[in-house]
Design an enzyme around this catalytic site. Structure first.
Site, PDB file in Angstrom:
ATOM      1  N   HIS A 154       0.852  -1.189   0.000  1.00  0.00           N
ATOM      2  CA  HIS A 154       0.000   0.000   0.000  1.00  0.00           C
ATOM      3  C   HIS A 154       0.885   1.235   0.000  1.00  0.00           C
ATOM      4  O   HIS A 154       1.898   1.286   0.713  1.00  0.00           O
ATOM      5  CB  HIS A 154      -0.927   0.009   1.218  1.00  0.00           C
ATOM      6  CG  HIS A 154      -1.974  -1.056   1.173  1.00  0.00           C
ATOM      7  ND1 HIS A 154      -3.262  -0.818   0.770  1.00  0.00           N
ATOM      8  CD2 HIS A 154      -1.910  -2.385   1.471  1.00  0.00           C
ATOM      9  CE1 HIS A 154      -3.956  -1.946   0.819  1.00  0.00           C
ATOM     10  NE2 HIS A 154      -3.154  -2.910   1.239  1.00  0.00           N
ATOM     11  N   ASP A 286      -6.346 -12.986  -2.335  1.00  0.00           N
ATOM     12  CA  ASP A 286      -5.629 -11.699  -2.361  1.00  0.00           C
ATOM     13  C   ASP A 286      -5.033 -11.484  -3.749  1.00  0.00           C
ATOM     14  O   ASP A 286      -3.963 -10.883  -3.907  1.00  0.00           O
ATOM     15  CB  ASP A 286      -4.546 -11.657  -1.278  1.00  0.00           C
ATOM     16  CG  ASP A 286      -4.082 -10.239  -0.956  1.00  0.00           C
ATOM     17  OD1 ASP A 286      -4.762  -9.281  -1.377  1.00  0.00           O
ATOM     18  OD2 ASP A 286      -3.040 -10.079  -0.307  1.00  0.00           O
TER      19      ASP A 286
END
Length: 382
Positions: A154, A286
């Site tokens: 992120h 994911d």
């Protein structure tokens, strides 16, 4: 077209996932007509459908031979596939299609961290897509309310604390389709965001966090109910400070996500987790946009990713950047680790369905794509 599948073991929501729930006994049958469930039952009663003329003589009759019967996989944490991310401003169908081709029938689309305006716009587009899809069943916001020290893949410059005004803005952008949000609870003052979201039916996940066991437990006591990709994006399980993973093991209402690619978590710990939290493991992919594609360069949000031998890593820093996993492969690899077939299949169907508030098996009158699961975890369309 009429189809009867008999002598199966059906995993569904007849009971909540739990440590003592008996394995499916077998002898289940289902009658499907043109892809819709007409009737279900147990034992030899399916034969009466043929004898009574309710089903034509040319119906397809499949003896499941005791194999597990499912309605396809449920993936509560997936970012995309086939060169498409769910953050993209464009056609999302290629990403949905690649996962459907591997047996996923319910998929929660995940968004990575972006500037708040960008993330809100992506959430709004994604909400519209969910409303039109029979596979996309909701949105997971994995960010921006995360801890920088455990940011994973992120962008650190876009992370922020979960100020209630920002949380509400993203919630509103999801237009009723927000099913899950990942928060670092140490930044949620008084757990105000957690409580606000839980009151509105959103599953709050603890993840990408540096928090202690006690802080995580307090978040779970405030209503958080998921641990985002166990072992990853958090401190390790230390014998004097067990961290968020230890808290999740101690909180019986918490579902622990697990990426079953054998890259994120080693087989010994996969087996350990299934043993330590029976009925509470949700296999997830994911998966990012490179899923179903060749090795090469891709983007995950604003970050560059290189995939080599199927493993995705950030170009800067080298952190694992999601996976290129599909749920059928996750189940097979989990079984190959030594996890019981029933437990692996439950973790890819019943547990995530229960966690996301979804049915795991259609009722009479609802559509069904039946799958039978072989001993090695391979799912075959029935």
């Amino acid at each position: 077209m009429h189809q009867i599948i008999h002598s199966a073991r059906r995993i569904d929501l007849s009971a909540l996932p739990s440590a003592g729930r008996p394995a499916p006994a077998g002898g289940d049958w289902v009658h499907v007509r043109d892809g819709v469930v007409e009737a279900t039952g147990r034992g030899e009663s399916w034969r009466g459908l043929l004898a009574g003329g309710d089903v034509p003589d040319d119906a397809t009759v499949t003896d499941a031979g005791g194999r597990l019967l499912t309605a396809g996989w449920v993936d509560q944490h997936c970012h995309g596939g086939d060169e498409v991310s769910f953050d993209d401003d464009g056609d999302l169908e290629p990403a949905v299609r690649i996962h459907r081709e591997h047996g996923t029938r319910a998929l929660v689309a995940s968004l990575v961290t972006n500037p708040l305006d960008v993330e809100a716009a992506a959430a709004s587009r994604l909400a519209a897509a969910v409303k039109l899809s029979d596979t996309l069943v909701g949105i997971h916001l994995e960010g921006p309310f995360l801890e920088t020290a455990y940011k994973g893949a992120h962008a650190p410059g876009f992370l922020r604390p979960p100020v209630l005004a920002d949380v509400q803005r993203l919630y509103d952008a999801c237009d009723g389709e927000l099913r899950q949000i990942t928060l670092a609870p140490e930044h949620d003052e008084g757990f105000a965001a957690t409580r606000w979201l839980v009151e509105r039916g959103v599953a709050v996940a603890v993840g990408h966090t540096a928090c202690t066991r006690d802080i995580a437990m307090a978040a779970f006591d405030a209503g958080a109910s998921i641990l985002t990709h166990a072992f990853n994006g958090m401190p390790g399980l230390h014998h004097r400070e067990p961290g968020p993973l230890g808290a999740a093991l101690d909180a019986p209402h918490v579902t622990l996500e697990l990426i079953g690619d054998l890259v994120h978590v080693q087989p010994t710990l996969i087996r350990t987790l299934f043993s330590a939290a029976p009925g509470r493991i949700a296999l997830i992919t994911d998966a990012m946009s490179a899923t179903g594609c060749s090795d090469g360069h891709y983007m995950l949000g604003s970050l560059g990713v290189t995939v080599a031998e199927g493993v995705a890593r950030l170009d800067v820093g080298g952190s694992i950047a999601g996976s290129t996993l599909t749920m059928d492969e996750a189940v097979r690899r989990t079984v190959a680790c030594g996890v019981a077939l029933e437990d692996a299949v439950e973790a890819a169907t019943l547990t995530p369905a229960w966690t996301m508030g979804l049915p795991a098996f259609p009722l009479v009158g609802e559509r069904l794509d039946p799958f039978l699961v072989e001993a090695d975890g391979t799912a075959v369309a029935a």
